[in-house]
Design a protein around this motif. Structure first.
Motif, PDB file in Angstrom:
ATOM      1  N   GLY A 123      38.158  -7.772  -6.734  1.00 10.16           N
ATOM      2  CA  GLY A 123      37.797  -9.041  -6.114  1.00 10.16           C
ATOM      3  C   GLY A 123      38.413 -10.217  -6.853  1.00 10.16           C
TER       4      GLY A 123
ATOM      5  N   GLY B 114      40.213  -0.864  -0.214  1.00  8.83           N
ATOM      6  CA  GLY B 114      38.775  -0.945  -0.422  1.00  8.83           C
ATOM      7  C   GLY B 114      38.110   0.411  -0.430  1.00  8.83           C
ATOM      8  N   SER B 115      38.535   1.310   0.442  1.00  8.97           N
ATOM      9  CA  SER B 115      37.920   2.646   0.484  1.00  8.97           C
ATOM     10  C   SER B 115      38.177   3.411  -0.802  1.00  8.97           C
ATOM     11  CB  SER B 115      38.426   3.431   1.687  1.00  8.97           C
ATOM     12  OG  SER B 115      39.769   3.806   1.505  1.00  8.97           O
TER      13      SER B 115
ATOM     14  N   ARG C  18      34.508   0.138  -1.445  1.00  8.87           N
ATOM     15  CA  ARG C  18      34.157  -1.080  -0.712  1.00  8.87           C
ATOM     16  C   ARG C  18      34.703  -0.991   0.694  1.00  8.87           C
ATOM     17  NH1 ARG C  18      34.148  -6.175  -4.692  1.00  8.87           N
ATOM     18  NH2 ARG C  18      33.036  -5.151  -6.374  1.00  8.87           N
ATOM     19  N   SER C  19      34.201  -1.835   1.562  1.00  3.23           N
ATOM     20  CA  SER C  19      34.715  -1.818   2.934  1.00  3.23           C
ATOM     21  C   SER C  19      36.104  -2.433   3.002  1.00  3.23           C
ATOM     22  CB  SER C  19      33.761  -2.552   3.868  1.00  3.23           C
ATOM     23  OG  SER C  19      33.614  -3.891   3.456  1.00  3.23           O
ATOM     24  N   SER C  20      36.381  -3.393   2.117  1.00  2.00           N
ATOM     25  CA  SER C  20      37.677  -4.055   2.112  1.00  2.00           C
ATOM     26  C   SER C  20      37.928  -4.663   0.734  1.00  2.00           C
ATOM     27  CB  SER C  20      37.683  -5.103   3.216  1.00  2.00           C
ATOM     28  OG  SER C  20      38.347  -6.254   2.877  1.00  2.00           O
ATOM     29  N   CYS C  21      39.188  -4.695   0.341  1.00  2.00           N
ATOM     30  CA  CYS C  21      39.557  -5.267  -0.963  1.00  2.00           C
ATOM     31  C   CYS C  21      40.992  -5.764  -0.863  1.00  2.00           C
ATOM     32  CB  CYS C  21      39.430  -4.212  -2.060  1.00  2.00           C
ATOM     33  SG  CYS C  21      39.969  -4.793  -3.670  1.00  2.00           S
TER      34      CYS C  21
END
Length: 138
Positions: free
Chosen positions: A20, A72-73, A77-80
């Protein structure tokens, strides 16, 4: 690219991954980020900020052939859009996997990071050497 995702997951579990914008910025500005990775579909503003972090912390940045969802996966996370690897060994391993897939795009980063990893290993070995007091008078 599965190898890269698994390496990133391992780095995350080892606590050697900043995920992030805020954690990446903090790691890079503290000169602890060795490799900043960007998703292929990251926004222009995100790319601009990531490059600023790299300049501030002398960090190598690479754009991955993975989307935000795929990146992300790999880190749960769902998205990164961006992440930074804070361990030189993990950074060199990821760069090596990328360089094997596309030597022209990622080869230089891998060479630089592998040299840094070798120097870090040499320092670590010297620090833990049984003859570290060699040459000192008692």
């Amino acid at each position: 690219m599965d190898n890269i995702s698994s390496l990133l997951g391992l780095a995350l579990r080892a606590g050697r991954l900043a995920v992030g914008e805020e954690p990446v910025g903090t790691a890079c500005r503290a000169h602890k980020g060795y490799l900043l990775l960007l998703a292929s579909d990251a926004a222009d503003n995100t790319i601009r900020r990531a490059l600023h972090f790299c300049q501030a912390g002398n960090t190598i940045s690479l754009k991955l052939p993975l989307t935000k969802a795929e990146l992300g996966s790999g880190v749960g996370r769902s998205s990164c859009a961006m992440l930074a690897i804070t361990d030189v060994g993990f950074a060199a391993a990821v760069a090596e996997k990328l360089a094997q897939a596309d030597p022209e795009a990622y080869g230089q980063a891998w060479e630089t990071l592998s040299q840094k990893a070798a120097r870090a290993k040499k320092r670590r070995d010297e620090k833990h050497s049984p003859n570290k007091n060699k040459g000192k008078k008692r």
